[in-house]
Write a protein that holds these residues in place. Structure first.
Motif, PDB file in Angstrom:
ATOM      1  N   VAL A   1      63.203  12.905  33.916  1.00 26.56           N
ATOM      2  CA  VAL A   1      62.304  13.955  33.455  1.00 26.56           C
ATOM      3  C   VAL A   1      61.932  14.876  34.619  1.00 26.56           C
ATOM      4  O   VAL A   1      61.894  16.106  34.489  1.00 26.56           O
ATOM      5  CB  VAL A   1      61.026  13.357  32.820  1.00 26.56           C
ATOM      6  N   GLY A   2      61.694  14.278  35.786  1.00 31.68           N
ATOM      7  CA  GLY A   2      61.351  15.067  36.965  1.00 31.68           C
ATOM      8  C   GLY A   2      62.456  16.014  37.384  1.00 31.68           C
ATOM      9  O   GLY A   2      62.188  17.166  37.768  1.00 31.68           O
ATOM     10  N   ARG A   3      63.710  15.551  37.294  1.00 30.53           N
ATOM     11  CA  ARG A   3      64.844  16.403  37.691  1.00 30.53           C
ATOM     12  C   ARG A   3      64.966  17.598  36.749  1.00 30.53           C
ATOM     13  O   ARG A   3      65.145  18.746  37.201  1.00 30.53           O
ATOM     14  CB  ARG A   3      66.142  15.575  37.665  1.00 30.53           C
ATOM     15  N   LEU A   4      64.855  17.375  35.428  1.00 32.07           N
ATOM     16  CA  LEU A   4      64.960  18.480  34.485  1.00 32.07           C
ATOM     17  C   LEU A   4      63.788  19.441  34.664  1.00 32.07           C
ATOM     18  O   LEU A   4      63.960  20.662  34.580  1.00 32.07           O
ATOM     19  CB  LEU A   4      65.008  17.962  33.049  1.00 32.07           C
ATOM     20  N   ALA A   5      62.604  18.891  34.918  1.00 35.11           N
ATOM     21  CA  ALA A   5      61.431  19.744  35.132  1.00 35.11           C
ATOM     22  C   ALA A   5      61.666  20.670  36.323  1.00 35.11           C
ATOM     23  O   ALA A   5      61.344  21.867  36.271  1.00 35.11           O
ATOM     24  CB  ALA A   5      60.192  18.879  35.365  1.00 35.11           C
ATOM     25  N   ASP A   6      62.242  20.151  37.402  1.00 37.54           N
ATOM     26  CA  ASP A   6      62.543  20.969  38.576  1.00 37.54           C
ATOM     27  C   ASP A   6      63.592  22.027  38.257  1.00 37.54           C
ATOM     28  O   ASP A   6      63.500  23.182  38.713  1.00 37.54           O
ATOM     29  CB  ASP A   6      63.047  20.085  39.724  1.00 37.54           C
ATOM     30  N   GLU A   7      64.592  21.655  37.466  1.00 35.99           N
ATOM     31  CA  GLU A   7      65.691  22.567  37.156  1.00 35.99           C
ATOM     32  C   GLU A   7      65.234  23.758  36.316  1.00 35.99           C
ATOM     33  O   GLU A   7      65.762  24.862  36.447  1.00 35.99           O
ATOM     34  CB  GLU A   7      66.800  21.821  36.409  1.00 35.99           C
ATOM     35  N   CYS A   8      64.258  23.541  35.429  1.00 37.58           N
ATOM     36  CA  CYS A   8      63.836  24.632  34.539  1.00 37.58           C
ATOM     37  C   CYS A   8      62.471  25.210  34.912  1.00 37.58           C
ATOM     38  O   CYS A   8      61.986  26.119  34.240  1.00 37.58           O
ATOM     39  CB  CYS A   8      63.842  24.172  33.082  1.00 37.58           C
ATOM     40  N   GLY A   9      61.842  24.688  35.967  1.00 40.56           N
ATOM     41  CA  GLY A   9      60.584  25.258  36.426  1.00 40.56           C
ATOM     42  C   GLY A   9      59.372  24.888  35.606  1.00 40.56           C
ATOM     43  O   GLY A   9      58.380  25.622  35.580  1.00 40.56           O
TER      44      GLY A   9
END
Length: 212
Positions: free
Chosen positions: A45-53
């Motif tokens: 979840v953290g990685r996707l959050a970083d990828e989409c801001g």
């Protein structure tokens, strides 16, 4: 039924709010698609959050159907996951065919002539062409001088859940108690009369015919 969208920022401020029918189905379908596509990439979840801001907490709310993302948020997710925005709505048609409203989750309807102590909660309406039923949960906790009489196309069913009241239908007056049912043609003027024993709660289901 119109769907009211809020931005991620608005959702974080407002917190979770009751949803029914199409809006709840939409949030559930989007949650499933986002989680499915994230796992396909092997991302946390953290990685996707970083990828989409997005914040990690907001993305978690979206994946758990606790927040309806704005179109702008969906666009950012689609770019990060390399899928079209429409991919998030796959399976929506199947979800909309069933409307599940939890206890107390009905959408509050404000009638023009309703007074204090009168609560009207919509239990959802199916999408066209199956939008011919309008179920409404009515709760009356205070007496009023007079209730407005209603008229509409189709037919209506009243089912008493609790309390005791007189219900007016045309020239007739019917005393309804818990477990009683009353059906009538909607074009006949109808509505509550004397409220005998409070609180009163009843289910009113209008059958209007397909409107799609």
């Amino acid at each position: 039924m119109a769907t009211e969208w809020m931005s991620a920022e608005e959702a974080e401020v407002a917190g979770e709010r009751p949803r029914v029918g199409v809006e709840e189905s939409l949030a559930t379908v989007i949650a499933e698609r986002v989680r499915e596509m994230r796992l396909r990439h092997g991302w946390t979840v953290g990685r996707l959050a970083d990828e989409c801001g997005l914040s990690k907490s907001m993305l978690s709310k979206i994946e758990n159907a606790q927040s309806s993302p704005s179109l702008g948020t969906l666009a950012r997710l689609s770019e990060a996951l390399s899928v079209p925005v429409t991919a998030f709505f796959r399976g929506l048609s199947e979800e909309q065919d069933v409307i599940h409203v939890k206890a107390g989750g009905g959408l509050v309807i404000h009638h023009r002539n309703s007074a204090h102590g009168q609560l009207y909660q919509s239990l959802g309406t199916m999408r066209a062409p199956h939008d011919y039923l309008e179920p409404m949960l009515v709760t009356l906790t205070e007496r009023a001088d007079a209730f407005p009489l209603y008229q509409h196309a189709g037919a209506e069913l009243i089912f008493m859940i609790s309390g005791k009241m007189e219900y007016c239908c045309g020239a007739g007056r019917y005393v309804l108690e818990a477990g009683d049912a009353l059906q009538f043609v909607g074009e006949v003027a109808h509505g509550p009369g004397d409220l005998i024993s409070l609180p009163i709660q009843f289910l009113a289901v209008k059958s209007l015919g397909a409107r799609g």
